[in-house]
Enzyme design. Structure first.
Site, PDB file in Angstrom:
ATOM      1  N   CYS A 163       0.816  -1.213   0.000  1.00 31.14           N
ATOM      2  CA  CYS A 163       0.000   0.000   0.000  1.00 31.14           C
ATOM      3  C   CYS A 163       0.852   1.265   0.000  1.00 31.14           C
ATOM      4  CB  CYS A 163      -0.928   0.005   1.205  1.00 31.14           C
ATOM      5  SG  CYS A 163      -1.967  -1.437   1.237  1.00 31.14           S
ATOM      6  N   HIS A 208      -2.753   7.024   3.526  1.00 30.15           N
ATOM      7  CA  HIS A 208      -3.289   5.798   2.926  1.00 30.15           C
ATOM      8  C   HIS A 208      -4.573   5.439   3.668  1.00 30.15           C
ATOM      9  CE1 HIS A 208      -4.006   1.835   1.600  1.00 30.15           C
ATOM     10  NE2 HIS A 208      -3.541   1.234   2.681  1.00 30.15           N
ATOM     11  N   ASN A 231     -10.199   0.099   1.160  1.00 32.66           N
ATOM     12  CA  ASN A 231      -8.739   0.140   1.034  1.00 32.66           C
ATOM     13  C   ASN A 231      -8.345  -0.292  -0.384  1.00 32.66           C
ATOM     14  OD1 ASN A 231      -5.993  -0.350   1.072  1.00 32.66           O
ATOM     15  ND2 ASN A 231      -5.999  -1.379   3.053  1.00 32.66           N
TER      16      ASN A 231
HETATM   17  N1  ACO Z   1     -17.387  -8.765  11.001  1.00 34.52           N
HETATM   18  C1  ACO Z   1     -17.687  -9.153  12.259  1.00 34.52           C
HETATM   19  N2  ACO Z   1     -16.762  -9.606  13.116  1.00 34.52           N
HETATM   20  C2  ACO Z   1     -15.490  -9.655  12.686  1.00 34.52           C
HETATM   21  C3  ACO Z   1     -15.110  -9.263  11.410  1.00 34.52           C
HETATM   22  C4  ACO Z   1     -16.125  -8.812  10.528  1.00 34.52           C
HETATM   23  N3  ACO Z   1     -15.872  -8.419   9.271  1.00 34.52           N
HETATM   24  N4  ACO Z   1     -13.777  -9.422  11.269  1.00 34.52           N
HETATM   25  C5  ACO Z   1     -13.332  -9.890  12.438  1.00 34.52           C
HETATM   26  N5  ACO Z   1     -14.372 -10.047  13.287  1.00 34.52           N
HETATM   27  C6  ACO Z   1     -14.341 -10.562  14.648  1.00 34.52           C
HETATM   28  C7  ACO Z   1     -13.267 -11.612  14.815  1.00 34.52           C
HETATM   29  O1  ACO Z   1     -13.686 -12.863  14.408  1.00 34.52           O
HETATM   30  C8  ACO Z   1     -13.035 -11.544  16.298  1.00 34.52           C
HETATM   31  O2  ACO Z   1     -14.058 -12.261  16.945  1.00 34.52           O
HETATM   32  P1  ACO Z   1     -13.698 -13.225  18.163  1.00 34.52           P
HETATM   33  O3  ACO Z   1     -13.151 -12.303  19.221  1.00 34.52           O
HETATM   34  O4  ACO Z   1     -15.015 -13.831  18.483  1.00 34.52           O
HETATM   35  O5  ACO Z   1     -12.669 -14.173  17.627  1.00 34.52           O
HETATM   36  C9  ACO Z   1     -13.234 -10.063  16.615  1.00 34.52           C
HETATM   37  O6  ACO Z   1     -13.995  -9.517  15.534  1.00 34.52           O
HETATM   38  C10 ACO Z   1     -11.936  -9.321  16.708  1.00 34.52           C
HETATM   39  O7  ACO Z   1     -11.152  -9.670  15.578  1.00 34.52           O
HETATM   40  P2  ACO Z   1      -9.769  -9.046  15.301  1.00 34.52           P
HETATM   41  O8  ACO Z   1      -9.251  -9.524  13.975  1.00 34.52           O
HETATM   42  O9  ACO Z   1      -8.885  -9.255  16.481  1.00 34.52           O
HETATM   43  O10 ACO Z   1     -10.229  -7.532  15.206  1.00 34.52           O
HETATM   44  P3  ACO Z   1      -9.418  -6.218  15.317  1.00 34.52           P
HETATM   45  O11 ACO Z   1      -9.813  -5.460  16.508  1.00 34.52           O
HETATM   46  O12 ACO Z   1      -7.941  -6.443  15.102  1.00 34.52           O
HETATM   47  O13 ACO Z   1      -9.970  -5.436  14.029  1.00 34.52           O
HETATM   48  C11 ACO Z   1      -9.302  -4.983  11.788  1.00 34.52           C
HETATM   49  C12 ACO Z   1      -9.819  -6.013  12.754  1.00 34.52           C
HETATM   50  C13 ACO Z   1     -10.376  -3.948  11.558  1.00 34.52           C
HETATM   51  C14 ACO Z   1      -8.977  -5.652  10.461  1.00 34.52           C
HETATM   52  C15 ACO Z   1      -8.058  -4.333  12.387  1.00 34.52           C
HETATM   53  O14 ACO Z   1      -7.167  -5.310  12.852  1.00 34.52           O
HETATM   54  C16 ACO Z   1      -7.324  -3.485  11.416  1.00 34.52           C
HETATM   55  O15 ACO Z   1      -7.837  -2.534  10.879  1.00 34.52           O
HETATM   56  N6  ACO Z   1      -6.060  -3.795  11.194  1.00 34.52           N
HETATM   57  C17 ACO Z   1      -5.269  -3.080  10.230  1.00 34.52           C
HETATM   58  C18 ACO Z   1      -5.591  -3.666   8.904  1.00 34.52           C
HETATM   59  C19 ACO Z   1      -5.045  -2.844   7.820  1.00 34.52           C
HETATM   60  O16 ACO Z   1      -4.886  -1.661   7.916  1.00 34.52           O
HETATM   61  N7  ACO Z   1      -4.761  -3.555   6.736  1.00 34.52           N
HETATM   62  C20 ACO Z   1      -4.272  -3.049   5.591  1.00 34.52           C
HETATM   63  C21 ACO Z   1      -3.013  -2.238   5.818  1.00 34.52           C
HETATM   64  S1  ACO Z   1      -1.809  -2.350   4.648  1.00 34.52           S
HETATM   65  C22 ACO Z   1      -2.609  -2.361   3.315  1.00 34.52           C
HETATM   66  O17 ACO Z   1      -3.370  -1.482   3.151  1.00 34.52           O
HETATM   67  C23 ACO Z   1      -2.446  -3.497   2.380  1.00 34.52           C
END
Ligand code: ACO
Length: 327
Positions: free
Chosen positions: A112, A249, A279
């Site tokens: 990204c 980004h 994204n």
């Molecule tokens: N809908 C509902 N629940 C969900 C979803 C969804 N789409 N996705 C995850 N969950 C649930 C999980 O299953 C988990 O449930 P559990 O506790 O029962 O197991 C809970 O939500 C928490 O999951 P995590 O993955 O730990 O959630 P987190 O707080 O880390 O949030 C997120 C997830 C939004 C993806 C976050 O980690 C994030 O934004 N990370 C950065 C990602 C990013 O920026 N990526 C791209 C960057 S680089 C690039 O752009 C290529």
């Protein structure tokens, strides 16, 4: 040494909108979860246009915006993690589609942060006099490397393209900074073709989907974004207060909120359009630049910082004085 300015921008996103409600019919998720956790409300998903096609459309707009003819471009750098082919490069395909003469053309892969890296490379070529006019493109069809049954990733990624024309001219790109930490490579990746040949049978059949450790990427991003902004300002003679807009980004609204808070900068000075596009990886920053420029939010003399982070892990930023006349 020559000065460099951005003289044109363009963007292209597929027509097809996919809302959070549409995704909730596909995987176990909800509009409420996606909105609260990411800031995304809808995204554009291609119904057939590939990376090259979208890159061409964004580039045509950027070249027209710069008041140039395609044959005046002598360098094309295209940032993507979703090229149409492994080879030839998408940049070469774009060059011939545009009719951009004999322009030196190549792709780069920096996740990204791709557009930030590509802008830096193009700026070096122009600064030292090798080329005069560069087309820098970020284009992605992330939907083709997304596992549409994985709710942790399929709600985030989307398709789109953005482009900018860079020319020898006024002092527009004031400072640039890029970096990488390969120790985080496992946090965000997509497998290539598995190893195997006539002598060694294919053992592994990894799917070609984006695999992400969201927590780790999040932790990295909330630190590196403010650090990159401060680093690019260092020694420039400018401070946070001089910057009209920060254009980050678009990965997650919570990452952007956190950066604004850490820097003690009013959140309204961070441009956000993740609600509409999700994204789009290397395309997100040039899409935002073009949107802002065409809306008249960027005026000659405005100072902006563009900053990105992504797979690699990579990161970087540019301090830019906007020189393009208003629409
Ligand atoms: N809908 C509902 N629940 C969900 C979803 C969804 N789409 N996705 C995850 N969950 C649930 C999980 O299953 C988990 O449930 P559990 O506790 O029962 O197991 C809970 O939500 C928490 O999951 P995590 O993955 O730990 O959630 P987190 O707080 O880390 O949030 C997120 C997830 C939004 C993806 C976050 O980690 C994030 O934004 N990370 C950065 C990602 C990013 O920026 N990526 C791209 C960057 S680089 C690039 O752009 C290529």
């Amino acid at each position: 040494m020559f000065d460099i300015e951005i003289t044109g921008t363009g963007r292209y996103v597929p027509e097809n909108k996919v809302t959070n409600h549409d995704l909730a019919a596909l995987v176990d998720t909800s509009d409420e979860w996606i909105t609260q956790m990411t800031g995304i409300k809808e995204r554009r998903i291609s119904l057939g246009e590939d990376t090259t096609e979208m890159a061409v459309q964004a580039s045509l707009k950027a070249i027209e915006d710069a008041g140039l003819r395609p044959e005046e471009i002598d360098l094309i750098i295209l940032a993507t993690v979703t090229p149409t082919y492994y080879f030839p490069s998408a940049a070469c395909l774009v060059q011939t589609r545009l009719g951009a003469g004999q322009a030196t053309s190549f792709d780069i892969s920096a996740g990204c942060t791709g557009f930030i890296y590509a802008l830096n490379i193009a700026a070096q070529f122009i600064k030292c006099g090798t080329y005069k006019t560069a087309l820098v493109v970020g284009a992605e069809v992330l939907s083709k490397i997304t596992d549409w049954s994985d709710r942790k990733t399929c709600v985030l990624f989307a398709d789109g393209a953005g482009a900018a024309v860079l020319q020898r001219g006024k002092a527009g790109i004031i400072a640039s900074f890029t970096g990488a930490d390969g120790r985080g490579a496992d946090y965000l990746y997509c497998h290539g073709v598995p190893f195997g040949n006539q002598l060694v049978p294919v053992k592994d059949t990894q799917p070609h989907y984006t695999v992400m450790n969201g927590r780790e990427v999040f932790k990295f991003a909330v630190n590196i974004m403010p650090e990159s902004i401060l680093k690019v300002l260092e020694g420039s003679g400018f401070t946070l207060n001089d910057i009209k807009y920060f254009i980050p980004h678009q990965a997650n609204i919570r990452i952007i909120d956190s950066a604004a808070k850490k820097l003690k900068v009013d959140r309204d000075r961070f441009y956000v359009n993740i609600d509409k596009y999700g994204n789009t990886s290397s395309a997100s920053i040039p899409i935002a630049l073009d949107e802002m420029s065409r809306k008249g939010q960027l005026l000659p003399g405005d100072l902006i910082v563009v900053t990105g982070f992504g797979a690699g892990l990579t990161y970087g930023a540019h301090l830019i004085k906007w020189t393009k006349a208003n629409y």
